[in-house]
Design an enzyme around this catalytic site. Structure first.
Site, PDB file in Angstrom:
ATOM      1  N   ARG A 118     -26.475   1.837  13.041  1.00 47.89           N
ATOM      2  CA  ARG A 118     -26.205   1.062  14.270  1.00 47.89           C
ATOM      3  C   ARG A 118     -26.988  -0.251  14.343  1.00 47.89           C
ATOM      4  O   ARG A 118     -27.218  -0.770  15.436  1.00 47.89           O
ATOM      5  CB  ARG A 118     -26.469   1.887  15.528  1.00 47.89           C
ATOM      6  CG  ARG A 118     -25.589   3.118  15.649  1.00 47.89           C
ATOM      7  CD  ARG A 118     -25.492   3.614  17.070  1.00 47.89           C
ATOM      8  NE  ARG A 118     -24.792   4.899  17.097  1.00 47.89           N
ATOM      9  CZ  ARG A 118     -25.401   6.080  17.030  1.00 47.89           C
ATOM     10  NH1 ARG A 118     -26.716   6.139  16.950  1.00 47.89           N
ATOM     11  NH2 ARG A 118     -24.702   7.185  17.064  1.00 47.89           N
ATOM     12  N   LYS A 140     -21.065 -14.569  12.592  1.00 46.79           N
ATOM     13  CA  LYS A 140     -19.768 -13.922  12.425  1.00 46.79           C
ATOM     14  C   LYS A 140     -19.797 -13.125  11.139  1.00 46.79           C
ATOM     15  O   LYS A 140     -20.040 -13.667  10.064  1.00 46.79           O
ATOM     16  CB  LYS A 140     -18.645 -14.961  12.348  1.00 46.79           C
ATOM     17  CG  LYS A 140     -18.202 -15.464  13.700  1.00 46.79           C
ATOM     18  CD  LYS A 140     -16.843 -16.141  13.589  1.00 46.79           C
ATOM     19  CE  LYS A 140     -16.376 -16.687  14.912  1.00 46.79           C
ATOM     20  NZ  LYS A 140     -15.068 -17.367  14.789  1.00 46.79           N
ATOM     21  N   GLU A 182     -15.218 -27.823   5.040  1.00 44.32           N
ATOM     22  CA  GLU A 182     -15.887 -27.450   6.289  1.00 44.32           C
ATOM     23  C   GLU A 182     -16.802 -28.581   6.767  1.00 44.32           C
ATOM     24  O   GLU A 182     -16.966 -28.793   7.969  1.00 44.32           O
ATOM     25  CB  GLU A 182     -16.696 -26.153   6.117  1.00 44.32           C
ATOM     26  CG  GLU A 182     -15.858 -24.918   5.770  1.00 44.32           C
ATOM     27  CD  GLU A 182     -15.086 -24.307   6.961  1.00 44.32           C
ATOM     28  OE1 GLU A 182     -15.271 -24.772   8.111  1.00 44.32           O
ATOM     29  OE2 GLU A 182     -14.295 -23.376   6.738  1.00 44.32           O
ATOM     30  N   LYS A 224     -23.061 -26.903  13.846  1.00 44.48           N
ATOM     31  CA  LYS A 224     -22.675 -25.499  14.011  1.00 44.48           C
ATOM     32  C   LYS A 224     -23.662 -24.774  14.920  1.00 44.48           C
ATOM     33  O   LYS A 224     -23.257 -24.025  15.820  1.00 44.48           O
ATOM     34  CB  LYS A 224     -22.596 -24.793  12.651  1.00 44.48           C
ATOM     35  CG  LYS A 224     -22.320 -23.304  12.801  1.00 44.48           C
ATOM     36  CD  LYS A 224     -21.223 -22.802  11.926  1.00 44.48           C
ATOM     37  CE  LYS A 224     -20.821 -21.398  12.326  1.00 44.48           C
ATOM     38  NZ  LYS A 224     -20.027 -20.720  11.315  1.00 44.48           N
ATOM     39  N   GLU A 234     -17.756 -16.706  21.096  1.00 40.23           N
ATOM     40  CA  GLU A 234     -16.477 -17.405  21.088  1.00 40.23           C
ATOM     41  C   GLU A 234     -15.630 -17.100  22.317  1.00 40.23           C
ATOM     42  O   GLU A 234     -14.463 -16.737  22.221  1.00 40.23           O
ATOM     43  CB  GLU A 234     -15.711 -17.078  19.794  1.00 40.23           C
ATOM     44  CG  GLU A 234     -14.623 -18.098  19.510  1.00 40.23           C
ATOM     45  CD  GLU A 234     -14.096 -18.019  18.063  1.00 40.23           C
ATOM     46  OE1 GLU A 234     -14.911 -18.047  17.128  1.00 40.23           O
ATOM     47  OE2 GLU A 234     -12.876 -17.956  17.902  1.00 40.23           O
ATOM     48  N   ARG A 238     -16.723 -22.362  21.087  1.00 41.06           N
ATOM     49  CA  ARG A 238     -16.959 -22.034  19.678  1.00 41.06           C
ATOM     50  C   ARG A 238     -15.679 -22.043  18.857  1.00 41.06           C
ATOM     51  O   ARG A 238     -15.704 -22.295  17.647  1.00 41.06           O
ATOM     52  CB  ARG A 238     -17.648 -20.670  19.548  1.00 41.06           C
ATOM     53  CG  ARG A 238     -17.919 -20.294  18.094  1.00 41.06           C
ATOM     54  CD  ARG A 238     -18.858 -19.129  17.910  1.00 41.06           C
ATOM     55  NE  ARG A 238     -19.001 -18.833  16.491  1.00 41.06           N
ATOM     56  CZ  ARG A 238     -19.941 -18.081  15.962  1.00 41.06           C
ATOM     57  NH1 ARG A 238     -20.840 -17.528  16.738  1.00 41.06           N
ATOM     58  NH2 ARG A 238     -19.999 -17.879  14.664  1.00 41.06           N
ATOM     59  N   ASN A 242     -12.848 -23.500  14.398  1.00 42.48           N
ATOM     60  CA  ASN A 242     -11.719 -22.992  13.622  1.00 42.48           C
ATOM     61  C   ASN A 242     -10.641 -24.033  13.367  1.00 42.48           C
ATOM     62  O   ASN A 242      -9.509 -23.676  13.042  1.00 42.48           O
ATOM     63  CB  ASN A 242     -11.114 -21.779  14.328  1.00 42.48           C
ATOM     64  CG  ASN A 242     -12.027 -20.575  14.242  1.00 42.48           C
ATOM     65  OD1 ASN A 242     -12.566 -20.266  13.185  1.00 42.48           O
ATOM     66  ND2 ASN A 242     -12.219 -19.903  15.358  1.00 42.48           N
ATOM     67  N   HIS A 245      -8.066 -23.486  10.716  1.00 39.60           N
ATOM     68  CA  HIS A 245      -8.214 -22.112  10.231  1.00 39.60           C
ATOM     69  C   HIS A 245      -7.008 -21.234  10.535  1.00 39.60           C
ATOM     70  O   HIS A 245      -6.731 -20.304   9.776  1.00 39.60           O
ATOM     71  CB  HIS A 245      -9.478 -21.471  10.814  1.00 39.60           C
ATOM     72  CG  HIS A 245     -10.737 -21.951  10.147  1.00 39.60           C
ATOM     73  ND1 HIS A 245     -11.105 -23.277  10.091  1.00 39.60           N
ATOM     74  CD2 HIS A 245     -11.715 -21.277   9.494  1.00 39.60           C
ATOM     75  CE1 HIS A 245     -12.258 -23.384   9.446  1.00 39.60           C
ATOM     76  NE2 HIS A 245     -12.650 -22.195   9.077  1.00 39.60           N
ATOM     77  N   HIS A 249      -5.659 -19.480   7.526  1.00 40.23           N
ATOM     78  CA  HIS A 249      -5.616 -18.021   7.361  1.00 40.23           C
ATOM     79  C   HIS A 249      -4.220 -17.560   6.974  1.00 40.23           C
ATOM     80  O   HIS A 249      -4.062 -16.639   6.175  1.00 40.23           O
ATOM     81  CB  HIS A 249      -6.048 -17.326   8.659  1.00 40.23           C
ATOM     82  CG  HIS A 249      -7.521 -17.402   8.908  1.00 40.23           C
ATOM     83  ND1 HIS A 249      -8.091 -17.103  10.130  1.00 40.23           N
ATOM     84  CD2 HIS A 249      -8.553 -17.730   8.103  1.00 40.23           C
ATOM     85  CE1 HIS A 249      -9.401 -17.263  10.049  1.00 40.23           C
ATOM     86  NE2 HIS A 249      -9.705 -17.643   8.834  1.00 40.23           N
ATOM     87  N   HIS A 262     -10.932 -20.234   0.481  1.00 43.77           N
ATOM     88  CA  HIS A 262     -10.901 -20.418   1.934  1.00 43.77           C
ATOM     89  C   HIS A 262     -10.948 -21.904   2.291  1.00 43.77           C
ATOM     90  O   HIS A 262     -10.168 -22.385   3.125  1.00 43.77           O
ATOM     91  CB  HIS A 262     -12.073 -19.659   2.569  1.00 43.77           C
ATOM     92  CG  HIS A 262     -12.218 -19.882   4.041  1.00 43.77           C
ATOM     93  ND1 HIS A 262     -11.278 -19.467   4.956  1.00 43.77           N
ATOM     94  CD2 HIS A 262     -13.201 -20.489   4.770  1.00 43.77           C
ATOM     95  CE1 HIS A 262     -11.668 -19.807   6.186  1.00 43.77           C
ATOM     96  NE2 HIS A 262     -12.828 -20.426   6.098  1.00 43.77           N
TER      97      HIS A 262
END
Lengths: 359, 359
Positions: A118, A140, A182, A224, A234, A238, A242, A245, A249, A262
């Site tokens: 955990r 993330k 990026e 960032k 987010e 935030r 993306n 993205h 994606h 990517h």
């Protein structure tokens, strides 16, 4: 060496950027709670840097976990290898995981740290330009699902980020370009002066001029860090990180994870976002062109794969994490240096962009 | 109806306890952000309560996910069924997961909520006595690993807990006893007056006297909420909630998950913790005996399985999450109503307890 801080109250952490940091135990030690350390890396990075980092951590009980390389392995089965190793070596809650590698290793190691017993501590040591300026900062973490990228994961912050710019020297040119995607993104969404700077310095950046590269990484990480500090989970702003993205994606999912890097998918995706922003009248045609030229100058694709149709995009973008109550939201540019996340755009304009893409 | 609050700043949430709550949409609606709801349950609970809850949520788009019943299925493969269903139905970040079932369903649904798109909301509707007084409150979520119980998971709080005491009527007697184990635990670790009360009312509790059961659940949840509010991520005091669990987890792992109910293993495990506390001179022999009799009166086992040896315990307890830097820590009683977590105990006394257990 440059140092920045990601400000998140009691979860704040430093980012160190510079040459030769892999050897500096004093940057790591304050962030290691116990004696147990697990270095997670892949079979590309391990031969290059694992022994060196292990030497730096000579005073700890180091457990190395070497995973297969690539986005195609960013899944539960690979993650399970980390858990299996930790449990077999009886690592307890005070263990510290260290991600040594690119974004896939960072995302998986962070997610493993978020879930193991955990939650245990972890440190990011990103070795690719892309992970240095993007995924290693901000917490993330996650893995892919056959139905979508990064669909399973957690927001979970590292205790520190160590960016050794020397590691870029072993990086293929294609991966440098992917990282530059990026970096350009930060200029587009938040800092038009940085865009100017990138236009002037792109050729020297591609040859890894040490001072310019450190500057580009630090400026990217600072943007960032600022955005993440304002909106860690987010809920709002935030999402501008993306840019490109959602399209990207879809490209990655369509081609099979790993076929396009990517950053390459983000490069082509940003071009689509620029085209749509221009069709909406938010960017001038010459601004759109200038940005597409910068993306091309970074060695990136400026169009999606030839075998992708508009329907492919529509289908694959429907599972994007920014979809809310069935509405597709996109990151678009209101002007150079200012991004918005919006579902309030002309759907015809989107279809026009996708239709052109699909030729 | 009784209402309590778990105080965790902006993540505080209510616990509602009473009869007929499954029909009351006004208790659920404030905690459902969007239109999408996913009810996760198992094939034992689904025939009993799924239709009723779905009727209560008639104004929402409800996706039911029915998993196989039991601890043996508390693993990644089953968790994946939740993700598959959510993605196939295109549930977005604003979806709300509802756990309708016992502890296994609650733990898995909570962990799925923690991980799906890096975190969505969830609500606990526990239907077993054990999950009503224990796992539904406090945000511990997770799945088992072949090498240890709950080794993979997250601290992730629900938005609300709805305890409908009517659901106990369909529960086998063995499961009532298992729930009583955790209720007795609260008296042992924190509230000796509650112990007295339990001794007086145990026969009536086993026949599910409505008023007494509601009182026992509310008192248990209040103690749990207080401990969780003081130490959400188990840095310290929260570990006392694990009285008997280190021994109990070893029993469950040894017998194969699901063979012994969790509460049964905790019952026998608490007896071992009582025996060790007495051997250390912290409890008197008559206090130890009195508590063992209470555990027996609840219909619980007071000794580990006959086929378990001392070595089995030693081996299986070494992977307990309370182990730090190689040291086994146990929850023991300093006196009735006061627990401690400590590695500072006579190892001979532990071996004596394990040796007796292993006969």
């Amino acid at each position: 060496m440059q140092q920045l801080t990601v400000n998140l109250d009691d979860r704040s952490y430093p980012i160190h950027i510079g040459s030769g940091l892999l050897d500096r135990v004093e940057l790591l030690a304050p962030h290691i709670a116990g004696r147990q350390v697990c270095i997670v890396t892949d079979d590309t990075v391990a031969p290059l840097y694992l022994e060196r980092l292990t030497r730096t951590l000579v005073d700890y009980a180091v457990l190395p976990v070497v995973l297969p390389t690539g986005e195609a392995f960013k899944n539960w089965a690979t993650l399970q290898q980390i858990f299996d190793a930790l449990l077999a070596a009886r690592h307890d809650r005070r263990t510290t995981l260290i991600a040594l590698g690119g974004g896939v290793i960072g995302d998986m190691t962070g997610f493993a740290a978020a879930c193991y017993q955990r939650g245990v501590d972890f440190i990011q040591i990103p070795t690719t330009l892309l992970s240095q300026v993007d995924s290693s900062v901000g917490g993330k973490t996650g893995i892919n699902h056959p139905a979508g990228k990064n669909m399973i994961g957690a927001f979970y912050q590292p205790k520190a980020v160590l960016i050794d710019t020397d590691s870029l020297r072993t990086l293929p040119e294609r991966e440098i370009s992917a990282g530059l995607a990026e970096i350009i993104k930060y200029g587009l969404i938040r800092d038009s002066a940085f865009l100017d700077w990138l236009e002037q310095n792109m050729p020297a950046l591609r040859t890894l001029d040490p001072q310019l590269v450190t500057e580009a990484i630090a400026r990217s990480c600072a943007i960032k860090a600022e955005v993440v500090a304002a909106d860690e989970r987010e809920g709002g702003i935030r999402a501008i990180l993306n840019l490109g993205h959602t399209f990207g994606h879809a490209i990655e999912a369509h081609q099979g994870y790993g076929a396009w890097l990517h950053g390459e998918a983000v490069g082509a995706g940003m071009v689509m976002a620029l085209q749509l922003s221009r069709r909406l009248g938010w960017l001038a045609a010459d601004e759109e062109l200038r940005c597409i030229e910068l993306i091309a100058a970074a060695g990136l694709p400026v169009a999606p794969p030839a075998d992708m149709r508009a329907e492919d995009f529509t289908r694959l973008m429907a599972v994007d994490k920014k979809v809310l109550d069935g509405q597709l939201r996109l990151v678009l540019l209101k002007r150079l240096g200012e991004a918005v996340v919006t579902a309030d755009f002309d759907k015809q304009a989107l279809h026009a962009v996708l239709a052109v893409a699909g030729r």
